[in-house]
Design an enzyme around this catalytic site. Structure first.
Site, PDB file in Angstrom:
ATOM      1  N   ASP A  17     -30.182   9.310  58.521  1.00 11.54           N
ATOM      2  CA  ASP A  17     -30.325   8.808  57.149  1.00 11.54           C
ATOM      3  C   ASP A  17     -30.257   7.290  57.238  1.00 11.54           C
ATOM      4  O   ASP A  17     -30.091   6.716  58.322  1.00 11.54           O
ATOM      5  CB  ASP A  17     -29.197   9.379  56.277  1.00 11.54           C
ATOM      6  CG  ASP A  17     -29.376   9.079  54.793  1.00 11.54           C
ATOM      7  OD1 ASP A  17     -30.488   8.680  54.386  1.00 11.54           O
ATOM      8  OD2 ASP A  17     -28.400   9.224  54.040  1.00 11.54           O
ATOM      9  N   GLN A  40     -29.285  17.874  48.223  1.00  9.17           N
ATOM     10  CA  GLN A  40     -29.936  17.628  49.502  1.00  9.17           C
ATOM     11  C   GLN A  40     -29.547  18.685  50.523  1.00  9.17           C
ATOM     12  O   GLN A  40     -30.379  19.145  51.313  1.00  9.17           O
ATOM     13  CB  GLN A  40     -29.567  16.231  50.017  1.00  9.17           C
ATOM     14  CG  GLN A  40     -30.337  15.813  51.258  1.00  9.17           C
ATOM     15  CD  GLN A  40     -31.821  15.648  51.002  1.00  9.17           C
ATOM     16  OE1 GLN A  40     -32.231  15.014  50.031  1.00  9.17           O
ATOM     17  NE2 GLN A  40     -32.652  16.231  51.850  1.00  9.17           N
ATOM     18  N   HIS A  45     -23.739  14.861  48.232  1.00  8.51           N
ATOM     19  CA  HIS A  45     -25.145  15.013  47.820  1.00  8.51           C
ATOM     20  C   HIS A  45     -25.534  16.486  47.992  1.00  8.51           C
ATOM     21  O   HIS A  45     -26.310  16.843  48.877  1.00  8.51           O
ATOM     22  CB  HIS A  45     -26.035  14.116  48.671  1.00  8.51           C
ATOM     23  CG  HIS A  45     -27.386  13.856  48.100  1.00  8.51           C
ATOM     24  ND1 HIS A  45     -27.859  14.491  46.963  1.00  8.51           N
ATOM     25  CD2 HIS A  45     -28.399  13.030  48.507  1.00  8.51           C
ATOM     26  CE1 HIS A  45     -29.081  14.061  46.698  1.00  8.51           C
ATOM     27  NE2 HIS A  45     -29.427  13.174  47.613  1.00  8.51           N
ATOM     28  N   ARG A  55     -26.719  11.205  38.698  1.00 10.00           N
ATOM     29  CA  ARG A  55     -26.893  10.428  39.934  1.00 10.00           C
ATOM     30  C   ARG A  55     -26.182   9.098  39.706  1.00 10.00           C
ATOM     31  O   ARG A  55     -26.696   8.217  39.013  1.00 10.00           O
ATOM     32  CB  ARG A  55     -28.381  10.236  40.217  1.00 10.00           C
ATOM     33  CG  ARG A  55     -28.705   9.514  41.536  1.00 10.00           C
ATOM     34  CD  ARG A  55     -30.207   9.457  41.724  1.00 10.00           C
ATOM     35  NE  ARG A  55     -30.604   8.635  42.840  1.00 10.00           N
ATOM     36  CZ  ARG A  55     -30.760   9.057  44.091  1.00 10.00           C
ATOM     37  NH1 ARG A  55     -30.520  10.320  44.379  1.00 10.00           N
ATOM     38  NH2 ARG A  55     -31.133   8.233  45.041  1.00 10.00           N
ATOM     39  N   ARG A  60     -36.873  19.848  47.773  1.00  5.89           N
ATOM     40  CA  ARG A  60     -35.949  19.388  46.731  1.00  5.89           C
ATOM     41  C   ARG A  60     -36.279  20.021  45.389  1.00  5.89           C
ATOM     42  O   ARG A  60     -35.390  20.273  44.575  1.00  5.89           O
ATOM     43  CB  ARG A  60     -35.998  17.854  46.631  1.00  5.89           C
ATOM     44  CG  ARG A  60     -35.282  17.104  47.754  1.00  5.89           C
ATOM     45  CD  ARG A  60     -33.772  17.335  47.731  1.00  5.89           C
ATOM     46  NE  ARG A  60     -33.191  16.956  46.463  1.00  5.89           N
ATOM     47  CZ  ARG A  60     -32.829  15.722  46.147  1.00  5.89           C
ATOM     48  NH1 ARG A  60     -32.956  14.741  47.027  1.00  5.89           N
ATOM     49  NH2 ARG A  60     -32.308  15.458  44.974  1.00  5.89           N
ATOM     50  N   CYS A 118     -33.680  12.581  54.801  1.00  2.00           N
ATOM     51  CA  CYS A 118     -33.773  12.827  53.353  1.00  2.00           C
ATOM     52  C   CYS A 118     -34.647  11.800  52.631  1.00  2.00           C
ATOM     53  O   CYS A 118     -34.971  11.998  51.464  1.00  2.00           O
ATOM     54  CB  CYS A 118     -32.377  12.891  52.735  1.00  2.00           C
ATOM     55  SG  CYS A 118     -31.487  11.323  52.759  1.00  2.00           S
TER      56      CYS A 118
END
Length: 323
Positions: A234, A141, A138, A111, A301, A274
């Site tokens: 988002d 996700q 991502h 990450r 997730r 998310c």
């Protein structure tokens, strides 16, 4: 020696490969929820005695919990390496760090800030690199989001339209490609002056044509919301952009998902985000409504991480073996 398969973005996967990842996430969710001790023991042996590195330059909640949980499920020990634990590319070269870390672990969930960081890790790593977020993509996700849509609206038997209302960022870069790969129409509504990356736009148009889907971009939030089965947004202000909050909020006026925009969507629409969520992106009325599936999405997730470990680590990138 076969080439290592890394997970960098959804656009690097075939339609079938991405579908397999979503289906594996669904499979492991069923296993996890069953509480079948024999199944748990069988899966726990798959990576017993192994280590999975979490190389995180950015803070996280869902990514860290889901990755550590998935590692534990398969019997692996997770090792969290935050920005204060190792200084990637600062006191030691990127190459040296990657060679050393990858020599001791079974995979690296990374990450990071820059997409270049992910590419450098993949170039020098001797184990799979799982992109757990960079400024461009991502993919974890997207896997989780498509599992959530499948569970609540069944894209396999229904023609759906997903509307993204907000910024052009790493989440929609992967989500738009993911939806189109599985036959879901996509419309992306961003404020004036904000555009999708050109390469994402071109790839999305190509996949949409191949799969007989609609892909559209607009700067009109009402047009974007009209008839949508899924409304998604988002953060408008990404990590590191807090200095520009006042300017950003002015730019995004009219893009908050509220009861007015939601009323334009399909009657059974679902709202997704998310997380973490801020009030400027969506009102409480929508976020906590019966149409919202944000917390189910967050839980998924975990199963997305399980699917990725299964395919890229346990089955060494052999999707057919995992199917």
């Amino acid at each position: 020696m076969s080439q290592i398969r890394h997970l960098i973005s959804i656009k690097d996967l075939s339609d079938q490969e991405f579908s397999i990842l979503v289906n594996r996430a669904e499979y492991y969710k069923n296993v996890f929820k069953s509480n079948d001790l024999a199944e748990f023991q069988k899966n726990h042996l798959k990576l017993i005695g192994r280590t999975i590195a979490l190389l995180f330059s950015k803070r996280s909640t869902r990514t860290r919990i889901s990755t550590e949980g998935a590692a534990a499920f398969f019997g692996a020990q997770s090792m969290f390496l935050g920005k204060d634990d190792i200084q990637l590319g600062t006191n030691e070269s990127f190459y040296d760090t990657t060679k050393v870390v990858s020599s001791m672990v079974s995979c690296i969930f990374a990450r990071v800030n820059s997409h270049d960081d992910i590419q450098n890790l993949c170039k020098d790593s001797s184990v799979p690199i799982i992109n757990s977020l960079c400024d461009k993509f991502h993919p974890l996700q997207a896997i989780c989001d498509l599992l959530t849509i499948k569970e609540h609206l069944d894209y396999t038997n229904n023609k759906l339209k997903l509307a993204w209302i907000g910024d052009a960022n790493n989440v929609i870069n992967d989500l738009s490609i993911a939806c189109l790969k599985l036959g879901i129409d996509v419309i992306v509504a961003t404020p004036d002056g904000i555009e999708l990356d050109k390469d994402i736009f071109e790839e999305a148009k190509k996949i949409a044509k191949k799969n007989n889907c609609q892909f559209e971009i607009t700067h009109d939030s009402e047009k974007g919301s009209a008839g949508a089965n899924v409304l998604v947004t988002d953060t408008f202000i990404s990590m590191g952009e807090e200095y520009a909050k006042k300017i950003k909020l002015k730019q995004f006026k009219g893009f908050q998902i509220n009861s007015q925009l939601a009323a334009l969507a399909a009657p059974n629409y679902k709202f997704m985000h998310c997380l973490p969520r801020h009030h400027e992106e969506v009102t409480d009325e929508v976020f906590y409504s019966e149409n919202s599936i944000v917390f189910q999405e967050a839980e998924n997730r975990l199963y997305a991480a399980m699917a990725v470990i299964d395919v890229f680590v346990i089955n060494k990138g052999n999707f057919n073996a995992a199917a």
